[in-house]
Design a protein around this motif. Structure first.
Motif, PDB file in Angstrom:
ATOM      1  N   SER A  74      -2.611 -12.127 -12.200  1.00  0.00           N
ATOM      2  CA  SER A  74      -1.729 -13.166 -12.202  1.00  0.00           C
ATOM      3  C   SER A  74      -2.001 -14.102 -10.737  1.00  0.00           C
ATOM      4  CB  SER A  74      -0.548 -12.854 -11.825  1.00  0.00           C
ATOM      5  OG  SER A  74      -0.204 -11.967 -10.671  1.00  0.00           O
ATOM      6  N   GLN A  75      -3.078 -13.160 -10.042  1.00  0.00           N
ATOM      7  CA  GLN A  75      -3.143 -13.855  -8.437  1.00  0.00           C
ATOM      8  C   GLN A  75      -2.085 -13.939  -7.665  1.00  0.00           C
ATOM      9  OE1 GLN A  75      -6.375 -14.465  -6.714  1.00  0.00           O
ATOM     10  NE2 GLN A  75      -6.404 -12.691  -8.062  1.00  0.00           N
ATOM     11  N   ASN A  76      -0.916 -13.245  -7.888  1.00  0.00           N
ATOM     12  CA  ASN A  76       0.357 -13.249  -7.249  1.00  0.00           C
ATOM     13  C   ASN A  76       0.317 -12.242  -6.200  1.00  0.00           C
ATOM     14  OD1 ASN A  76       3.136 -12.862  -6.552  1.00  0.00           O
ATOM     15  ND2 ASN A  76       3.756 -13.702  -8.694  1.00  0.00           N
ATOM     16  N   GLN A  77       0.467 -12.732  -4.688  1.00  0.00           N
ATOM     17  CA  GLN A  77       0.573 -11.704  -3.780  1.00  0.00           C
ATOM     18  C   GLN A  77       1.581 -10.816  -3.749  1.00  0.00           C
ATOM     19  OE1 GLN A  77      -1.545 -11.778  -0.939  1.00  0.00           O
ATOM     20  NE2 GLN A  77      -2.985 -12.684  -2.462  1.00  0.00           N
ATOM     21  N   MET A  78       2.582 -11.167  -4.427  1.00  0.00           N
ATOM     22  CA  MET A  78       3.934 -10.329  -4.550  1.00  0.00           C
ATOM     23  C   MET A  78       3.243  -8.869  -5.118  1.00  0.00           C
ATOM     24  SD  MET A  78       7.323 -10.716  -6.961  1.00  0.00           S
ATOM     25  CE  MET A  78       6.309 -10.539  -8.459  1.00  0.00           C
ATOM     26  N   TYR A  79       2.508  -8.914  -5.926  1.00  0.00           N
ATOM     27  CA  TYR A  79       2.283  -7.447  -6.656  1.00  0.00           C
ATOM     28  C   TYR A  79       1.282  -6.692  -5.799  1.00  0.00           C
ATOM     29  CZ  TYR A  79       3.967  -9.464 -11.164  1.00  0.00           C
ATOM     30  OH  TYR A  79       4.831  -9.923 -11.998  1.00  0.00           O
ATOM     31  N   PHE A  80       0.347  -7.395  -4.785  1.00  0.00           N
ATOM     32  CA  PHE A  80      -0.236  -6.631  -3.873  1.00  0.00           C
ATOM     33  C   PHE A  80       0.560  -6.014  -2.662  1.00  0.00           C
ATOM     34  CE2 PHE A  80      -3.538  -9.860  -5.038  1.00  0.00           C
ATOM     35  CZ  PHE A  80      -4.060  -9.203  -5.875  1.00  0.00           C
ATOM     36  N   HIS A  81       1.691  -6.716  -2.506  1.00  0.00           N
ATOM     37  CA  HIS A  81       2.827  -6.375  -1.280  1.00  0.00           C
ATOM     38  C   HIS A  81       3.286  -5.015  -1.940  1.00  0.00           C
ATOM     39  CE1 HIS A  81       1.915  -9.124   1.635  1.00  0.00           C
ATOM     40  NE2 HIS A  81       2.252 -10.195   0.599  1.00  0.00           N
ATOM     41  N   GLU A  82       3.794  -5.044  -3.422  1.00  0.00           N
ATOM     42  CA  GLU A  82       4.494  -4.034  -3.824  1.00  0.00           C
ATOM     43  C   GLU A  82       3.544  -2.733  -4.215  1.00  0.00           C
ATOM     44  OE1 GLU A  82       6.350  -2.782  -8.399  1.00  0.00           O
ATOM     45  OE2 GLU A  82       5.761  -4.680  -8.067  1.00  0.00           O
ATOM     46  N   THR A  83       2.106  -3.159  -4.290  1.00  0.00           N
ATOM     47  CA  THR A  83       1.163  -1.890  -4.496  1.00  0.00           C
ATOM     48  C   THR A  83       1.277  -1.198  -3.146  1.00  0.00           C
ATOM     49  OG1 THR A  83      -0.185  -3.259  -6.042  1.00  0.00           O
ATOM     50  CG2 THR A  83      -1.215  -1.234  -4.693  1.00  0.00           C
ATOM     51  N   ILE A  84       1.185  -1.972  -1.896  1.00  0.00           N
ATOM     52  CA  ILE A  84       0.956  -1.325  -0.719  1.00  0.00           C
ATOM     53  C   ILE A  84       2.554  -0.288  -0.606  1.00  0.00           C
ATOM     54  CG2 ILE A  84       1.284  -1.725   1.807  1.00  0.00           C
ATOM     55  CD1 ILE A  84      -0.726  -4.004   1.201  1.00  0.00           C
ATOM     56  N   VAL A  85       3.488  -0.901  -1.022  1.00  0.00           N
ATOM     57  CA  VAL A  85       4.874  -0.010  -0.922  1.00  0.00           C
ATOM     58  C   VAL A  85       4.359   1.295  -1.728  1.00  0.00           C
ATOM     59  CG1 VAL A  85       7.164   0.055  -1.292  1.00  0.00           C
ATOM     60  CG2 VAL A  85       6.197  -1.855  -0.018  1.00  0.00           C
ATOM     61  N   LEU A  86       3.928   1.139  -2.679  1.00  0.00           N
ATOM     62  CA  LEU A  86       3.821   2.292  -3.896  1.00  0.00           C
ATOM     63  C   LEU A  86       2.950   3.235  -3.016  1.00  0.00           C
ATOM     64  CD1 LEU A  86       3.979   0.281  -7.073  1.00  0.00           C
ATOM     65  CD2 LEU A  86       5.682   2.104  -6.515  1.00  0.00           C
ATOM     66  N   LEU A  87       1.871   2.835  -2.596  1.00  0.00           N
ATOM     67  CA  LEU A  87       0.761   3.555  -1.882  1.00  0.00           C
ATOM     68  C   LEU A  87       1.299   4.408  -0.831  1.00  0.00           C
ATOM     69  CD1 LEU A  87      -2.415   1.411  -2.510  1.00  0.00           C
ATOM     70  CD2 LEU A  87      -1.850   3.318  -3.418  1.00  0.00           C
ATOM     71  N   ASN A  88       1.892   3.717   0.213  1.00  0.00           N
ATOM     72  CA  ASN A  88       2.603   4.511   1.167  1.00  0.00           C
ATOM     73  C   ASN A  88       3.818   5.185   0.847  1.00  0.00           C
ATOM     74  OD1 ASN A  88       0.919   3.303   3.337  1.00  0.00           O
ATOM     75  ND2 ASN A  88       2.396   1.308   3.234  1.00  0.00           N
ATOM     76  N   LYS A  89       4.409   5.234  -0.401  1.00  0.00           N
ATOM     77  CA  LYS A  89       5.241   6.097  -0.744  1.00  0.00           C
ATOM     78  C   LYS A  89       4.447   7.626  -1.247  1.00  0.00           C
ATOM     79  CE  LYS A  89       9.257   7.394  -2.521  1.00  0.00           C
ATOM     80  NZ  LYS A  89      10.395   7.822  -1.798  1.00  0.00           N
ATOM     81  N   ALA A  90       3.567   7.187  -2.091  1.00  0.00           N
ATOM     82  CA  ALA A  90       2.612   8.268  -2.475  1.00  0.00           C
ATOM     83  C   ALA A  90       2.005   8.912  -1.438  1.00  0.00           C
ATOM     84  CB  ALA A  90       1.463   7.749  -3.357  1.00  0.00           C
ATOM     85  N   ARG A  91       1.548   8.355  -0.352  1.00  0.00           N
ATOM     86  CA  ARG A  91       1.104   8.961   0.979  1.00  0.00           C
ATOM     87  C   ARG A  91       1.926   9.754   1.555  1.00  0.00           C
ATOM     88  NH1 ARG A  91      -1.910   5.591   5.840  1.00  0.00           N
ATOM     89  NH2 ARG A  91      -3.170   7.263   6.648  1.00  0.00           N
ATOM     90  N   ASP A  92       3.152   9.158   1.578  1.00  0.00           N
ATOM     91  CA  ASP A  92       4.260  10.024   2.261  1.00  0.00           C
ATOM     92  C   ASP A  92       4.571  11.548   1.596  1.00  0.00           C
ATOM     93  OD1 ASP A  92       4.797   8.154   4.440  1.00  0.00           O
ATOM     94  OD2 ASP A  92       6.169   7.223   3.373  1.00  0.00           O
ATOM     95  N   LEU A  93       4.424  11.170   0.219  1.00  0.00           N
ATOM     96  CA  LEU A  93       4.797  12.500  -0.730  1.00  0.00           C
ATOM     97  C   LEU A  93       3.544  13.352  -1.026  1.00  0.00           C
ATOM     98  CD1 LEU A  93       7.008  10.603  -3.406  1.00  0.00           C
ATOM     99  CD2 LEU A  93       7.916  12.318  -1.623  1.00  0.00           C
ATOM    100  N   ASN A  94       2.332  12.961  -0.688  1.00  0.00           N
ATOM    101  CA  ASN A  94       1.193  13.548  -1.302  1.00  0.00           C
ATOM    102  C   ASN A  94       1.072  14.999  -0.378  1.00  0.00           C
ATOM    103  OD1 ASN A  94      -1.215  14.293  -1.912  1.00  0.00           O
ATOM    104  ND2 ASN A  94      -2.283  13.142  -0.091  1.00  0.00           N
TER     105      ASN A  94
END
Length: 237
Positions: A74-94
């Protein structure tokens, strides 16, 4: 804009307490994403997993990759920001259930899609320092190519031996490093060299790369070249 699937890492993991049904749910999510390019269905399936496993990094890591793909399409930056939040959540729980560089590599790829090449390279370099894998050397080269620094990208790739590249992939990502080298040469508009590496990737893992050969926008510079057309015809794409 054509869809582009980014096969960066193994995106399916098992954990010791995962039941067969739960494991199968994640398999299905990854399967519809990699095999069919059905992002929405993949997200629906992984959301079901997260609902029952809110403290398992696996769901968040997989969802991050799927959501990033929505941003690419979609070339919508909103999804990239959401991705970073999800990855940092995964990183915290890893908690070191998987090597840290796997999540760092995905953060780097997300920054790359946001056109933040400097942060992308920084993350790839941290992942490389942790793992010493040639895969991340190639990803650093790819990031430079995406930035338009083709000469540096090719210089970095030429420092690696073919054997190093073959040993760079995780078991479920065979051919991925070779494929990324092909993308670098495509961005350099060097069809013969790009096709050489893309064919090596196909020989290593044909099923994995059939879909991206059709859709990857990094291959657009060579799509009209006879070498690429011959490759597509050879594999019936």
């Amino acid at each position: 804009m054509p869809k582009k699937l980014l096969f960066v890492i193994l995106i399916y993991f098992t954990t010791p307490n995962m039941t067969y049904l739960q494991e199968n749910l994640l398999r299905k999510a990854v399967g519809v994403y990699t095999g069919q390019g059905d992002i929405e269905k993949a997200i629906t399936l992984v959301d079901k997993y997260i609902a029952t496993h809110p403290y398992d990094f696996t769901g968040y890591l997989n969802k991050a990759i799927f959501v990033r793909q929505k941003g690419i399409v979609s070339q919508n930056q909103m999804y990239f920001h959401e991705t970073i939040v999800l990855l940092n959540k995964a990183r915290d729980l890893n908690k070191e259930k998987v090597p840290e560089e796997i999540i760092l590599g995905n953060l780097a790829t997300t920054y790359l899609e946001m056109q933040d090449v400097n942060n992308a390279i920084k993350m790839y370099e941290i992942a490389l320092e942790s793992s010493k894998r040639a895969f991340y050397k190639v990803k650093i080269a790819y990031a430079h190519a995406r930035q338009g620094n083709i000469q540096k990208a090719i210089f970095l790739v030429e420092q690696l031996s073919y054997d190093e590249m073959l040993e760079a992939d995780s078991p479920d990502n065979v051919g991925l490093t070779l494929y990324n080298v092909g993308l670098i040469y495509s961005l350099a508009n060097n069809a013969p060299e790009a096709v050489k590496w893309l064919e090596l990737a196909m020989q290593a893992n044909k099923k994995r790369f059939l879909y991206p050969l059709k859709t990857d926008i990094d291959l657009n510079p060579i799509r009209g070249k006879k070498e690429f057309r011959n490759l597509m015809a050879k594999y019936g794409v």
